[in-house]
Design a protein around this motif. Structure first.
Motif, PDB file in Angstrom:
ATOM      1  N   ASN A  37     -44.593  12.528 -16.366  1.00 34.47           N
ATOM      2  CA  ASN A  37     -44.889  11.100 -16.513  1.00 34.47           C
ATOM      3  C   ASN A  37     -44.069  10.503 -17.655  1.00 34.47           C
ATOM      4  OD1 ASN A  37     -46.803  11.256 -14.450  1.00 34.47           O
ATOM      5  ND2 ASN A  37     -48.485  11.663 -15.871  1.00 34.47           N
ATOM      6  N   HIS A  38     -43.896  11.271 -18.718  1.00 33.88           N
ATOM      7  CA  HIS A  38     -43.089  10.814 -19.853  1.00 33.88           C
ATOM      8  C   HIS A  38     -41.635  10.617 -19.436  1.00 33.88           C
ATOM      9  CE1 HIS A  38     -41.645  10.409 -23.957  1.00 33.88           C
ATOM     10  NE2 HIS A  38     -40.829  11.429 -23.782  1.00 33.88           N
ATOM     11  N   TYR A  39     -41.076  11.571 -18.678  1.00 37.46           N
ATOM     12  CA  TYR A  39     -39.693  11.421 -18.202  1.00 37.46           C
ATOM     13  C   TYR A  39     -39.543  10.139 -17.382  1.00 37.46           C
ATOM     14  CZ  TYR A  39     -39.063  16.439 -19.294  1.00 37.46           C
ATOM     15  OH  TYR A  39     -38.984  17.659 -19.913  1.00 37.46           O
ATOM     16  N   TYR A  40     -40.505   9.910 -16.506  1.00 38.39           N
ATOM     17  CA  TYR A  40     -40.459   8.710 -15.662  1.00 38.39           C
ATOM     18  C   TYR A  40     -40.547   7.443 -16.504  1.00 38.39           C
ATOM     19  CZ  TYR A  40     -42.229   5.214 -12.324  1.00 38.39           C
ATOM     20  OH  TYR A  40     -42.428   4.077 -11.583  1.00 38.39           O
ATOM     21  N   GLU A  41     -41.485   7.412 -17.428  1.00 37.21           N
ATOM     22  CA  GLU A  41     -41.693   6.201 -18.227  1.00 37.21           C
ATOM     23  C   GLU A  41     -40.501   5.911 -19.136  1.00 37.21           C
ATOM     24  OE1 GLU A  41     -45.310   7.319 -20.045  1.00 37.21           O
ATOM     25  OE2 GLU A  41     -46.486   7.085 -18.190  1.00 37.21           O
ATOM     26  N   VAL A  42     -39.920   6.946 -19.735  1.00 38.61           N
ATOM     27  CA  VAL A  42     -38.744   6.749 -20.585  1.00 38.61           C
ATOM     28  C   VAL A  42     -37.579   6.198 -19.761  1.00 38.61           C
ATOM     29  CG1 VAL A  42     -36.961   7.973 -21.894  1.00 38.61           C
ATOM     30  CG2 VAL A  42     -39.372   8.414 -22.366  1.00 38.61           C
ATOM     31  N   SER A  43     -37.374   6.759 -18.579  1.00 38.43           N
ATOM     32  CA  SER A  43     -36.285   6.286 -17.718  1.00 38.43           C
ATOM     33  C   SER A  43     -36.503   4.838 -17.306  1.00 38.43           C
ATOM     34  CB  SER A  43     -36.177   7.177 -16.477  1.00 38.43           C
ATOM     35  OG  SER A  43     -35.859   8.499 -16.841  1.00 38.43           O
ATOM     36  N   LEU A  44     -37.744   4.505 -16.943  1.00 41.86           N
ATOM     37  CA  LEU A  44     -38.027   3.133 -16.517  1.00 41.86           C
ATOM     38  C   LEU A  44     -37.893   2.145 -17.669  1.00 41.86           C
ATOM     39  CD1 LEU A  44     -38.915   1.893 -13.748  1.00 41.86           C
ATOM     40  CD2 LEU A  44     -38.689   4.369 -13.873  1.00 41.86           C
ATOM     41  N   ARG A  45     -38.311   2.540 -18.871  1.00 40.58           N
ATOM     42  CA  ARG A  45     -38.119   1.656 -20.024  1.00 40.58           C
ATOM     43  C   ARG A  45     -36.641   1.387 -20.262  1.00 40.58           C
ATOM     44  NH1 ARG A  45     -42.601   4.111 -22.626  1.00 40.58           N
ATOM     45  NH2 ARG A  45     -41.278   5.727 -23.535  1.00 40.58           N
ATOM     46  N   THR A  46     -35.823   2.415 -20.067  1.00 39.60           N
ATOM     47  CA  THR A  46     -34.381   2.257 -20.267  1.00 39.60           C
ATOM     48  C   THR A  46     -33.799   1.271 -19.264  1.00 39.60           C
ATOM     49  OG1 THR A  46     -34.300   4.566 -20.996  1.00 39.60           O
ATOM     50  CG2 THR A  46     -32.205   3.499 -20.494  1.00 39.60           C
ATOM     51  N   ILE A  47     -34.138   1.451 -17.994  1.00 45.18           N
ATOM     52  CA  ILE A  47     -33.640   0.537 -16.964  1.00 45.18           C
ATOM     53  C   ILE A  47     -34.137  -0.878 -17.232  1.00 45.18           C
ATOM     54  CG2 ILE A  47     -33.771  -0.030 -14.508  1.00 45.18           C
ATOM     55  CD1 ILE A  47     -33.965   3.033 -13.991  1.00 45.18           C
ATOM     56  N   GLU A  48     -35.426  -0.994 -17.518  1.00 45.84           N
ATOM     57  CA  GLU A  48     -36.029  -2.309 -17.707  1.00 45.84           C
ATOM     58  C   GLU A  48     -35.395  -3.052 -18.880  1.00 45.84           C
ATOM     59  OE1 GLU A  48     -40.525  -4.125 -17.467  1.00 45.84           O
ATOM     60  OE2 GLU A  48     -40.249  -2.136 -18.330  1.00 45.84           O
ATOM     61  N   GLY A  49     -35.157  -2.347 -19.980  1.00 42.34           N
ATOM     62  CA  GLY A  49     -34.570  -2.987 -21.150  1.00 42.34           C
ATOM     63  C   GLY A  49     -33.136  -3.419 -20.954  1.00 42.34           C
ATOM     64  N   ASN A  50     -32.484  -2.887 -19.916  1.00 41.78           N
ATOM     65  CA  ASN A  50     -31.091  -3.234 -19.653  1.00 41.78           C
ATOM     66  C   ASN A  50     -30.923  -4.236 -18.512  1.00 41.78           C
ATOM     67  OD1 ASN A  50     -28.999  -1.599 -21.351  1.00 41.78           O
ATOM     68  ND2 ASN A  50     -30.679  -0.174 -20.959  1.00 41.78           N
ATOM     69  N   LEU A  51     -32.019  -4.751 -17.984  1.00 38.01           N
ATOM     70  CA  LEU A  51     -31.944  -5.807 -16.972  1.00 38.01           C
ATOM     71  C   LEU A  51     -31.821  -7.143 -17.697  1.00 38.01           C
ATOM     72  CD1 LEU A  51     -34.707  -4.530 -14.516  1.00 38.01           C
ATOM     73  CD2 LEU A  51     -32.228  -4.418 -14.182  1.00 38.01           C
ATOM     74  N   GLN A  52     -30.594  -7.501 -18.022  1.00 43.00           N
ATOM     75  CA  GLN A  52     -30.329  -8.675 -18.857  1.00 43.00           C
ATOM     76  C   GLN A  52     -29.393  -9.655 -18.138  1.00 43.00           C
ATOM     77  OE1 GLN A  52     -31.927  -9.116 -21.686  1.00 43.00           O
ATOM     78  NE2 GLN A  52     -32.872  -7.080 -21.713  1.00 43.00           N
ATOM     79  N   GLY A  53     -29.813 -10.070 -16.951  1.00 41.44           N
ATOM     80  CA  GLY A  53     -28.941 -10.912 -16.132  1.00 41.44           C
ATOM     81  C   GLY A  53     -27.969 -10.083 -15.328  1.00 41.44           C
ATOM     82  N   TYR A  54     -27.641  -8.935 -15.835  1.00 42.75           N
ATOM     83  CA  TYR A  54     -26.930  -7.870 -15.138  1.00 42.75           C
ATOM     84  C   TYR A  54     -27.387  -6.579 -15.791  1.00 42.75           C
ATOM     85  CZ  TYR A  54     -23.871  -8.910 -19.151  1.00 42.75           C
ATOM     86  OH  TYR A  54     -23.392  -9.175 -20.403  1.00 42.75           O
ATOM     87  N   LEU A  55     -27.031  -5.431 -15.205  1.00 39.37           N
ATOM     88  CA  LEU A  55     -27.473  -4.157 -15.765  1.00 39.37           C
ATOM     89  C   LEU A  55     -26.538  -3.779 -16.907  1.00 39.37           C
ATOM     90  CD1 LEU A  55     -29.526  -1.756 -15.373  1.00 39.37           C
ATOM     91  CD2 LEU A  55     -27.617  -0.574 -14.281  1.00 39.37           C
TER      92      LEU A  55
END
Length: 464
Positions: free
Chosen positions: A33-51
């Motif tokens: 669950n930690h691996y999943y959450e860390v990966s999703l936080r990374t993707i989410e934080g980089n959704l800034q109008g583009y990846l």
């Protein structure tokens, strides 16, 4: 301020593009669950109008990162409007920058830049990074059934593929690119030939073009791309397959070959065995993959009956391991995973929030839960359910809100059996691909294994 602030004195706010969250995953192992959450936080934080490649330092949409993480992002966020913009960003860079100094390819109006959006525009896309020209529209079509993005970008995609065919492909092989960027250690540790990763991505793009051509009713183009793919496959196997060892030389090479079907038809099991040896013997039970090899590594192990190796890799500590990557700086994934850099050097040279190594997180939906789109009916009108019941895992559950409704896949161990509850949205159907089991029941009725067809509704599958 009367004194030095403490960490608890600060409040952080996540600011990102307004794209809905459409996927969830959880399982019985807090580490996964930690691996999943860390990966999703990374993707989410980089959704800034583009990846972005990182939201605070470079702030660039590097196209290699974009296509490496596209599927993991699509399982969890609604990017149906995001991807068309990314494709338009790519189009705005066609032909406007010079090739990389080490590139033998000419400047060409059909080639985009390596970066399509961001603070800088360094060089014309190399073949492996430029694959985003095809793979981003293909991912949007596959996950959302969006033929509009395919139609809008078809001339650009055809132009890019023609550019590669005319200038980059030599005897079925593309020799140049950046390669399997940022493996554990640094780029000096890349062990996979650039020609292997670039050629594999070209082959993947050819199959994507075939599928999208069929979606547009361009049967002649589809046949042309299919024939070219067969030619590339033969050249790839001839060049990179180690027939004596059974593998493709490296973890990345072998994982990509298994992912894309780039192996001799009768030797899949031997290639999978070769991948295990590369991990357990040559690398002492560690992964050595970079941006392109890490994405499929765990899924291909699971698909080929090697889930025990996946479980082993996920429980490893120290360098290199996912635990090292996600716990040493435990909020987001890094671009480089250095072992011996001093602390001060790490923070100067590393962004610590880079999505390229979050692409593997597709495994939680596509493998541990088994939810996979079907190119024959994109947008999850019909989909594949092919779960891996990972050794040591007691249960796993995932949901994905498709264009037709929410797909659910929840399984748990119950004594000597596995009980798996599945939801197929209205108007949809699914093909179940099961591991061999002594007996299977679907909605209490005996069913043939390993293939089961499901119509819309809620289903209970028991593996006895």
């Amino acid at each position: 301020m009367s004194g030095k602030p403490e960490a608890g004195d600060f409040t952080g706010w996540l600011v990102r593009s307004d794209v809905p969250r459409i996927g969830t995953f959880a399982c019985s192992d807090p580490l996964l669950n930690h691996y999943y959450e860390v990966s999703l936080r990374t993707i989410e934080g980089n959704l800034q109008g583009y990846l972005t490649d990182c939201p605070h330092r470079e702030k660039c949409q590097w196209t290699g990162d974009l296509h490496a993480v596209a599927e993991a992002a699509s399982y969890n966020f609604d990017l149906s409007k995001f991807f068309p913009k990314a494709a338009r960003d790519l189009r705005t860079t066609l032909g406007i920058v010079h090739p990389h100094p080490q590139s033998s390819l000419p400047r060409d109006p059909r080639a985009p830049a390596n970066v399509a959006g961001g603070r800088r525009l360094p060089h014309q896309a190399r073949p492996d990074w430029g694959a985003a020209t095809v793979l981003v529209p293909h991912t949007a079509w596959l996950f959302y059934g969006d033929t509009g993005i395919v139609r809008e970008n078809w001339p650009v995609m055809e132009g890019w593929m023609a550019f590669l065919r005319e200038h980059a492909v030599k005897e079925g092989i593309i020799e140049e690119g950046y390669g399997d960027w940022c493996p554990p250690g640094s780029n000096s540790e890349i062990d996979t030939p650039v020609a292997l990763t670039s050629t594999a991505l070209y082959y993947k793009s050819l199959h994507a073009m075939r599928d999208m051509a069929n979606a547009l009713g361009k049967s002649g183009s589809a046949e042309t791309y299919a024939r070219e793919a067969e030619r590339i496959k033969a050249a790839f196997i001839d060049r990179f397959h180690n027939r004596q060892a059974g593998h493709f030389g490296t973890q990345t090479g072998t994982a990509m070959a298994l992912q894309l079907g780039l192996y001799p038809e009768a030797r899949r099991a031997r290639v999978a065995d070769g991948l295990v040896r590369l991990i357990m013997e040559k690398a002492d039970g560690r992964y050595t993959t970079g941006i392109f090899g890490h994405r499929p590594l765990y899924t291909v192990l699971n698909d080929n009956g090697k889930a025990d190796v996946t479980a082993h890799l996920w429980q490893q500590t120290g360098f290199p391991s996912l635990r090292f990557l996600t716990e040493k700086h435990g909020l987001t994934t890094w671009p480089e995973v250095p072992y011996d850099w001093p602390e001060g050097e790490r923070y100067r040279r590393n962004s610590f929030n880079h999505p390229m190594h979050s692409g593997f997180a597709a495994v939680f939906h596509e493998s541990l839960s088994g939810i996979r789109p079907d190119p024959a009916q994109p947008g999850f009108r019909h989909f594949i359910l092919q779960p891996c019941f990972l050794p040591g895992l007691e249960w796993a559950r995932a949901d994905h809100r498709s264009p037709f409704g929410t797909i659910s896949s929840h399984w748990k161990r119950d004594g000597g059996r596995i009980v798996w509850n599945v939801t197929v949205p209205d108007g949809c159907s699914a093909s179940v691909r099961l591991p061999q089991a002594s007996a299977v029941r679907v909605n209490v009725q005996p069913a043939p294994a390993p293939f089961v067809e499901l119509t819309a509704g809620d289903h209970t599958i028991e593996l006895l």
